[in-house]
Design a protein around this motif. Structure first.
Motif, PDB file in Angstrom:
ATOM      1  N   ALA A 239      13.987  15.717  -8.985  1.00  0.00           N
ATOM      2  CA  ALA A 239      14.662  14.502  -9.457  1.00  0.00           C
ATOM      3  C   ALA A 239      16.207  14.991  -8.821  1.00  0.00           C
ATOM      4  CB  ALA A 239      14.801  14.212 -10.991  1.00  0.00           C
ATOM      5  N   LYS A 240      16.523  16.211  -9.068  1.00  0.00           N
ATOM      6  CA  LYS A 240      17.867  16.484  -8.394  1.00  0.00           C
ATOM      7  C   LYS A 240      17.936  16.637  -7.177  1.00  0.00           C
ATOM      8  CE  LYS A 240      21.263  20.414  -8.957  1.00  0.00           C
ATOM      9  NZ  LYS A 240      22.250  19.784  -9.814  1.00  0.00           N
ATOM     10  N   GLY A 241      16.774  16.830  -6.262  1.00  0.00           N
ATOM     11  CA  GLY A 241      16.809  16.971  -4.872  1.00  0.00           C
ATOM     12  C   GLY A 241      16.281  15.688  -4.331  1.00  0.00           C
ATOM     13  N   GLU A 242      16.346  14.446  -5.170  1.00  0.00           N
ATOM     14  CA  GLU A 242      15.943  13.212  -4.704  1.00  0.00           C
ATOM     15  C   GLU A 242      14.677  13.147  -3.707  1.00  0.00           C
ATOM     16  OE1 GLU A 242      19.453  11.631  -2.867  1.00  0.00           O
ATOM     17  OE2 GLU A 242      20.531  11.281  -4.750  1.00  0.00           O
ATOM     18  N   SER A 243      13.631  13.853  -4.221  1.00  0.00           N
ATOM     19  CA  SER A 243      12.495  13.902  -3.383  1.00  0.00           C
ATOM     20  C   SER A 243      11.423  12.742  -3.663  1.00  0.00           C
ATOM     21  CB  SER A 243      11.833  15.357  -3.729  1.00  0.00           C
ATOM     22  OG  SER A 243      11.237  15.211  -5.175  1.00  0.00           O
ATOM     23  N   GLU A 244      10.766  12.773  -2.821  1.00  0.00           N
ATOM     24  CA  GLU A 244       9.855  11.422  -2.894  1.00  0.00           C
ATOM     25  C   GLU A 244       8.136  11.901  -2.582  1.00  0.00           C
ATOM     26  OE1 GLU A 244      12.338   7.761  -0.810  1.00  0.00           O
ATOM     27  OE2 GLU A 244      11.542   9.466   0.624  1.00  0.00           O
ATOM     28  N   ARG A 245       7.411  11.119  -3.161  1.00  0.00           N
ATOM     29  CA  ARG A 245       5.890  11.215  -3.186  1.00  0.00           C
ATOM     30  C   ARG A 245       5.389  10.336  -2.090  1.00  0.00           C
ATOM     31  NH1 ARG A 245       3.705  10.193  -8.814  1.00  0.00           N
ATOM     32  NH2 ARG A 245       2.017  11.510  -8.320  1.00  0.00           N
ATOM     33  N   THR A 246       4.367  10.595  -1.468  1.00  0.00           N
ATOM     34  CA  THR A 246       3.899   9.633  -0.325  1.00  0.00           C
ATOM     35  C   THR A 246       2.577   9.020  -0.693  1.00  0.00           C
ATOM     36  OG1 THR A 246       5.112  10.874   1.444  1.00  0.00           O
ATOM     37  CG2 THR A 246       3.581   9.305   1.841  1.00  0.00           C
ATOM     38  N   LEU A 247       2.256   7.636  -0.514  1.00  0.00           N
ATOM     39  CA  LEU A 247       1.350   6.981  -0.685  1.00  0.00           C
ATOM     40  C   LEU A 247       0.802   6.631   0.540  1.00  0.00           C
ATOM     41  CD1 LEU A 247      -1.014   5.720  -2.736  1.00  0.00           C
ATOM     42  CD2 LEU A 247       0.339   3.482  -2.484  1.00  0.00           C
ATOM     43  N   PHE A 255      -2.148  -4.397   9.830  1.00  0.00           N
ATOM     44  CA  PHE A 255      -1.240  -5.275   9.321  1.00  0.00           C
ATOM     45  C   PHE A 255       0.080  -4.819   9.584  1.00  0.00           C
ATOM     46  CE2 PHE A 255      -4.870  -6.111   6.352  1.00  0.00           C
ATOM     47  CZ  PHE A 255      -4.631  -7.698   5.971  1.00  0.00           C
ATOM     48  N   PRO A 256       0.934  -5.860   9.581  1.00  0.00           N
ATOM     49  CA  PRO A 256       2.590  -5.596   9.745  1.00  0.00           C
ATOM     50  C   PRO A 256       2.828  -4.394   8.528  1.00  0.00           C
ATOM     51  CG  PRO A 256       2.183  -7.695   9.952  1.00  0.00           C
ATOM     52  CD  PRO A 256       0.742  -7.279   9.514  1.00  0.00           C
ATOM     53  N   PRO A 257       4.067  -3.532   8.667  1.00  0.00           N
ATOM     54  CA  PRO A 257       4.327  -3.072   7.597  1.00  0.00           C
ATOM     55  C   PRO A 257       4.374  -3.629   6.131  1.00  0.00           C
ATOM     56  CG  PRO A 257       5.761  -2.618   9.597  1.00  0.00           C
ATOM     57  CD  PRO A 257       4.859  -3.590   9.593  1.00  0.00           C
ATOM     58  N   ILE A 258       3.917  -2.900   5.179  1.00  0.00           N
ATOM     59  CA  ILE A 258       3.693  -3.340   3.882  1.00  0.00           C
ATOM     60  C   ILE A 258       5.151  -3.708   3.329  1.00  0.00           C
ATOM     61  CG2 ILE A 258       3.053  -2.922   1.562  1.00  0.00           C
ATOM     62  CD1 ILE A 258       0.645  -1.256   2.879  1.00  0.00           C
ATOM     63  N   THR A 259       5.293  -4.822   2.774  1.00  0.00           N
ATOM     64  CA  THR A 259       6.538  -5.325   2.064  1.00  0.00           C
ATOM     65  C   THR A 259       6.356  -5.761   0.596  1.00  0.00           C
ATOM     66  OG1 THR A 259       6.463  -7.500   2.949  1.00  0.00           O
ATOM     67  CG2 THR A 259       7.703  -5.841   4.322  1.00  0.00           C
ATOM     68  N   ALA A 264       9.185   1.175  -3.373  1.00  0.00           N
ATOM     69  CA  ALA A 264       8.634   2.023  -1.970  1.00  0.00           C
ATOM     70  C   ALA A 264       8.861   1.363  -0.971  1.00  0.00           C
ATOM     71  CB  ALA A 264       7.194   1.946  -2.597  1.00  0.00           C
ATOM     72  N   ARG A 265       8.905   2.178   0.235  1.00  0.00           N
ATOM     73  CA  ARG A 265       9.141   1.767   1.339  1.00  0.00           C
ATOM     74  C   ARG A 265       8.288   2.402   2.398  1.00  0.00           C
ATOM     75  NH1 ARG A 265      12.112   6.124   0.963  1.00  0.00           N
ATOM     76  NH2 ARG A 265      12.662   7.137   2.802  1.00  0.00           N
ATOM     77  N   VAL A 266       8.029   1.611   3.345  1.00  0.00           N
ATOM     78  CA  VAL A 266       6.987   2.183   4.511  1.00  0.00           C
ATOM     79  C   VAL A 266       7.643   3.104   5.475  1.00  0.00           C
ATOM     80  CG1 VAL A 266       5.550   1.694   6.355  1.00  0.00           C
ATOM     81  CG2 VAL A 266       5.326   0.322   4.384  1.00  0.00           C
ATOM     82  N   VAL A 267       7.170   4.088   5.653  1.00  0.00           N
ATOM     83  CA  VAL A 267       7.816   5.110   6.518  1.00  0.00           C
ATOM     84  C   VAL A 267       7.095   5.507   7.956  1.00  0.00           C
ATOM     85  CG1 VAL A 267       9.002   6.149   4.702  1.00  0.00           C
ATOM     86  CG2 VAL A 267       6.850   7.163   5.256  1.00  0.00           C
ATOM     87  N   ARG A 268       5.768   4.888   7.854  1.00  0.00           N
ATOM     88  CA  ARG A 268       4.791   5.200   9.157  1.00  0.00           C
ATOM     89  C   ARG A 268       3.858   4.171   9.016  1.00  0.00           C
ATOM     90  NH1 ARG A 268       2.076  11.137   9.760  1.00  0.00           N
ATOM     91  NH2 ARG A 268       0.821  10.683  11.704  1.00  0.00           N
ATOM     92  N   VAL A 269       3.331   3.843  10.301  1.00  0.00           N
ATOM     93  CA  VAL A 269       2.391   3.182  10.268  1.00  0.00           C
ATOM     94  C   VAL A 269       1.283   3.602  11.638  1.00  0.00           C
ATOM     95  CG1 VAL A 269       1.400   0.566  10.967  1.00  0.00           C
ATOM     96  CG2 VAL A 269       3.465   1.016   9.343  1.00  0.00           C
ATOM     97  N   GLU A 270       0.163   3.745  11.376  1.00  0.00           N
ATOM     98  CA  GLU A 270      -0.853   4.108  12.597  1.00  0.00           C
ATOM     99  C   GLU A 270      -2.051   3.329  12.368  1.00  0.00           C
ATOM    100  OE1 GLU A 270      -1.822   8.143  12.832  1.00  0.00           O
ATOM    101  OE2 GLU A 270       0.297   8.804  13.355  1.00  0.00           O
ATOM    102  N   PRO A 272      -4.565   0.816  10.877  1.00  0.00           N
ATOM    103  CA  PRO A 272      -5.000   0.094   9.373  1.00  0.00           C
ATOM    104  C   PRO A 272      -4.251   1.230   8.559  1.00  0.00           C
ATOM    105  CG  PRO A 272      -6.946   1.189  10.219  1.00  0.00           C
ATOM    106  CD  PRO A 272      -5.980   1.177  11.635  1.00  0.00           C
ATOM    107  N   ARG A 273      -3.767   2.395   8.892  1.00  0.00           N
ATOM    108  CA  ARG A 273      -3.039   3.298   7.949  1.00  0.00           C
ATOM    109  C   ARG A 273      -1.753   3.208   7.836  1.00  0.00           C
ATOM    110  NH1 ARG A 273      -5.268   9.472   7.695  1.00  0.00           N
ATOM    111  NH2 ARG A 273      -6.839   8.224   6.662  1.00  0.00           N
ATOM    112  N   GLN A 274      -1.181   3.356   6.652  1.00  0.00           N
ATOM    113  CA  GLN A 274       0.203   2.931   6.559  1.00  0.00           C
ATOM    114  C   GLN A 274       0.596   4.140   5.431  1.00  0.00           C
ATOM    115  OE1 GLN A 274       2.211  -0.569   6.155  1.00  0.00           O
ATOM    116  NE2 GLN A 274       0.445  -1.639   7.422  1.00  0.00           N
ATOM    117  N   TRP A 275       1.970   4.823   5.655  1.00  0.00           N
ATOM    118  CA  TRP A 275       2.512   5.740   4.604  1.00  0.00           C
ATOM    119  C   TRP A 275       3.504   5.085   3.739  1.00  0.00           C
ATOM    120  CZ3 TRP A 275       0.148   6.821   8.958  1.00  0.00           C
ATOM    121  CH2 TRP A 275      -0.689   7.882   8.847  1.00  0.00           C
TER     122      TRP A 275
END
Length: 321
Positions: A239-247, A255-259, A264-270, A272-275
């Motif tokens: 929490a202090k380092g404002e870290s993030e998990r990735t789904l 698909f276009p980037p998930i909205t 959550a926000r999309v950080v990568r698309v390859e 059919p796979r999205q992060w």
């Protein structure tokens, strides 16, 4: 629960002379530890981490009596380390990853025999402790091998065993897995977990391998420029380092980037796979549910944040102040 380690406003200042001309030197003070205070209850395993030069090793040296604090109060098992170092030595164990406490030309077995005599360990207790360490650290085939012929991983396991033969109440580990291969690291970590659980031994672990912290410690203290900047659980550190998990989601097709997924926000698309990244302190369930409701899911996984990056971010934030 009583505190086995206690520090209150502890400081350590070194006088350093620096060249200030051809024949002149000026005296400067370097504050290696700057007003640190913390308590470690009996039986707790704590990670003590920070960048090089942060004050970690200086703190350990004061806790073992090698260095005397410039100010503040320090007690280990009720003993002032700098005033009664000999009495304290019988109640602590120390492992320095960069230096061995074993005798270089002697076989492990003979080194352990010397440790037994130094600490006056009763024969029955010595045999029981040695047998347990040999079994858990896989040292059986190494007992008759001179220390100088051991690999780094073998020597490190041998050093850890030597530190435990006299049943210390406190164990200080300074980089215990440095330079070890994956198998050796796993053995050392498993052994430390067992020792902590079975004997209730208090462990203070200093390491740059943050997997050690994640697998062994529920509490972590972060030191930077001689000051304690964090003391708490790994969740709080994220929490202090404002870290993030990735789904990571695999969809039926591209698909276009998930909205439209709250938090959550999309950080990568390859293909059919999205992060999708989201705060490490938040549950993955709402993010998964929101994606599954709107998109045809085939598979998914959740990746935990890299604690090393979390701490690097903390250092960067402090440097910018």
């Amino acid at each position: 629960m009583d505190d086995l380690i206690l520090l209150e406003g502890v400081e350590k200042v070194f006088d350093v002379r620096r060249r200030a001309g051809l024949l002149r030197r000026e005296r400067h003070q370097v504050r290696a530890v700057d007003g640190i205070g913390f308590r470690v209850p009996r039986g707790e395993m704590v990670g003590y981490i920070g960048p090089n030069g942060a004050g970690k090793s200086t703190t350990i040296k004061m806790l073992t009596g090698i260095l005397t604090p410039s100010a503040g109060r320090l007690r280990v098992a009720g003993i002032d380390p700098s005033r009664d170092r000999s009495r304290l030595a019988r109640r602590i164990g120390v492992v320095f990853g960069q230096r061995t406490t074993l005798w270089w030309d002697l076989p492990l077995r003979d080194s352990y025999g010397l440790v037994r005599r130094m600490y006056r360990v009763p024969d029955a207790r010595y045999r029981a402790n040695l047998e347990r360490c040999v079994e858990l650290l896989d040292l059986g085939e190494l007992l008759d091998v001179p220390v100088r012929q051991l690999s780094l991983g073998q020597r490190m396991r041998g050093d850890i065993a030597a530190a435990l033969l006299h049943d210390p109440e406190v164990l200080y580990l300074d980089e215990p897995t440095i330079g070890l291969d994956v198998v050796s690291k796993a053995k050392v970590r498993e052994f430390l977990r067992d020792v902590n659980a079975e004997r209730g031994m208090t462990v203070l672990l200093t390491t740059h391998d943050l997997t050690d912290i994640e697998q062994l410690c529920k509490r972590v203290m972060v030191i930077d420029h001689g000051r304690l900047v964090y003391d708490g659980g790994l969740d709080g550190l994220h929490a202090k380092g404002e870290s993030e998990r990735t789904l990571v989601v695999d969809l039926e097709r591209e698909f276009p980037p998930i909205t439209g997924v709250p938090g959550a926000r999309v950080v990568r698309v390859e293909g059919p796979r999205q992060w999708l990244a989201f705060a490490a302190t938040h549950s993955a369930a709402p993010v998964v549910a929101a994606v599954a409701e709107r998109y045809p899911l085939v598979d998914l996984s959740v990746r935990e944040p890299d604690i090393e990056q979390v701490i690097a971010t903390m250092y960067a934030d402090r440097s910018a102040l």
